[in-house]
Write a protein that holds these residues in place. Structure first.
Motif, PDB file in Angstrom:
ATOM      1  N   GLY A 101       0.782  -1.231   0.000  1.00 32.62           N
ATOM      2  CA  GLY A 101       0.000   0.000   0.000  1.00 32.62           C
ATOM      3  C   GLY A 101       0.813   1.280   0.000  1.00 32.62           C
ATOM      4  O   GLY A 101       0.261   2.372  -0.013  1.00 32.62           O
ATOM      5  N   GLN A 102       2.143   1.163  -0.012  1.00 33.21           N
ATOM      6  CA  GLN A 102       3.032   2.334  -0.043  1.00 33.21           C
ATOM      7  C   GLN A 102       3.905   2.278  -1.292  1.00 33.21           C
ATOM      8  O   GLN A 102       4.300   1.204  -1.733  1.00 33.21           O
ATOM      9  CB  GLN A 102       3.922   2.395   1.203  1.00 33.21           C
ATOM     10  CG  GLN A 102       3.169   2.523   2.508  1.00 33.21           C
ATOM     11  CD  GLN A 102       2.386   3.818   2.613  1.00 33.21           C
ATOM     12  OE1 GLN A 102       2.830   4.864   2.149  1.00 33.21           O
ATOM     13  NE2 GLN A 102       1.200   3.743   3.209  1.00 33.21           N
ATOM     14  N   THR A 103       4.244   3.438  -1.824  1.00 35.96           N
ATOM     15  CA  THR A 103       5.047   3.515  -3.032  1.00 35.96           C
ATOM     16  C   THR A 103       6.531   3.588  -2.690  1.00 35.96           C
ATOM     17  O   THR A 103       6.938   4.367  -1.822  1.00 35.96           O
ATOM     18  CB  THR A 103       4.654   4.762  -3.853  1.00 35.96           C
ATOM     19  OG1 THR A 103       3.265   4.677  -4.158  1.00 35.96           O
ATOM     20  CG2 THR A 103       5.441   4.824  -5.148  1.00 35.96           C
ATOM     21  N   TYR A 104       7.323   2.781  -3.390  1.00 34.68           N
ATOM     22  CA  TYR A 104       8.773   2.754  -3.211  1.00 34.68           C
ATOM     23  C   TYR A 104       9.457   2.875  -4.578  1.00 34.68           C
ATOM     24  O   TYR A 104       9.060   2.216  -5.528  1.00 34.68           O
ATOM     25  CB  TYR A 104       9.224   1.429  -2.594  1.00 34.68           C
ATOM     26  CG  TYR A 104       8.761   1.176  -1.194  1.00 34.68           C
ATOM     27  CD1 TYR A 104       9.591   1.433  -0.102  1.00 34.68           C
ATOM     28  CD2 TYR A 104       7.493   0.657  -0.942  1.00 34.68           C
ATOM     29  CE1 TYR A 104       9.165   1.181   1.197  1.00 34.68           C
ATOM     30  CE2 TYR A 104       7.060   0.401   0.350  1.00 34.68           C
ATOM     31  CZ  TYR A 104       7.897   0.672   1.411  1.00 34.68           C
ATOM     32  OH  TYR A 104       7.479   0.423   2.695  1.00 34.68           O
ATOM     33  N   THR A 105      10.500   3.687  -4.627  1.00 29.72           N
ATOM     34  CA  THR A 105      11.391   3.677  -5.785  1.00 29.72           C
ATOM     35  C   THR A 105      12.561   2.763  -5.451  1.00 29.72           C
ATOM     36  O   THR A 105      12.729   2.345  -4.298  1.00 29.72           O
ATOM     37  CB  THR A 105      11.923   5.092  -6.096  1.00 29.72           C
ATOM     38  OG1 THR A 105      12.745   5.522  -5.000  1.00 29.72           O
ATOM     39  CG2 THR A 105      10.798   6.075  -6.346  1.00 29.72           C
TER      40      THR A 105
END
Length: 199
Positions: A101-105
């Protein structure tokens, strides 16, 4: 299982170079790995907090897999694989993945999670300043309010450098890391890399 299958079929004998063109057309990638990556958005990774080694192994494996995925996606769009050194910081911050549910690069995983919340490699300018002028970036990647911060490793393990393959010729071997054996695996990866690159 999908990771090991990918590595056994599309790495060269050194286990460092990936055949992105063959991967792009493969069933292992398209029917096997892509559906799994899509499901990461809906998986709770909070249980990783119970074991630092589990968290470390998970994010090392995810980083290496996502790096391969991002290179394949880039190849599909641009029909080229090689990245110029000045293109790399943008590459590491351009491709974003939803995990729990969280965005990571790629930079978020490498610098934020695995390298103790460093703000390094956020853009081309900071990378050039770091390497050309030894100018350290200020601040942290994840603020106190950022929900991703809880996954930041408490201990900065320098051996992680030898586990992360950034898609370069001189990168370390691709391996699948497990929580139970990660200390031994990281030790071996560091020794193998140093032996291979000693002059």
């Amino acid at each position: 299982k999908a990771t090991e299958e990918l590595y056994s079929n599309f790495l060269d004998e050194t286990k460092t170079l990936v055949d992105y063109i063959r991967i792009e057309e493969s069933e292992i990638f398209n029917a096997g790995l892509l559906p799994i990556l899509a499901k990461l958005a809906f998986v709770s990774i909070t249980p990783l907090l119970e074991n630092a080694n589990q968290c470390k192994a998970f994010f090392i494996n995810i980083y290496n897999l996502m790096n391969i995925h991002a290179m394949v996606v880039r190849y599909r769009k641009e029909k080229k694989i090689d990245l110029h050194v000045l293109q790399r910081p943008l590459f590491y911050s351009q491709y974003k993945y939803n995990i729990g549910g969280q965005t990571y690069t790629l930079s978020d995983i490498e610098q934020g999670i695995l390298r103790k919340n460093s703000s390094l490699a956020g853009d081309v300018a900071s990378t050039v300043l770091e390497f050309a002028f030894n100018a350290k970036p200020k601040g942290e990647r994840f603020t106190l309010q950022d929900p991703r911060r809880k996954f930041v490793l408490e201990y900065l393990d320098p051996r992680i450098h030898f586990a992360l393959n950034p898609g370069t010729v001189s990168g370390p071997e691709y391996k699948y890391y497990t929580a139970a054996e990660i200390d031994i695996q990281l030790e071996l990866s560091a020794r193998e890399y140093c032996k291979r690159n000693s002059y």
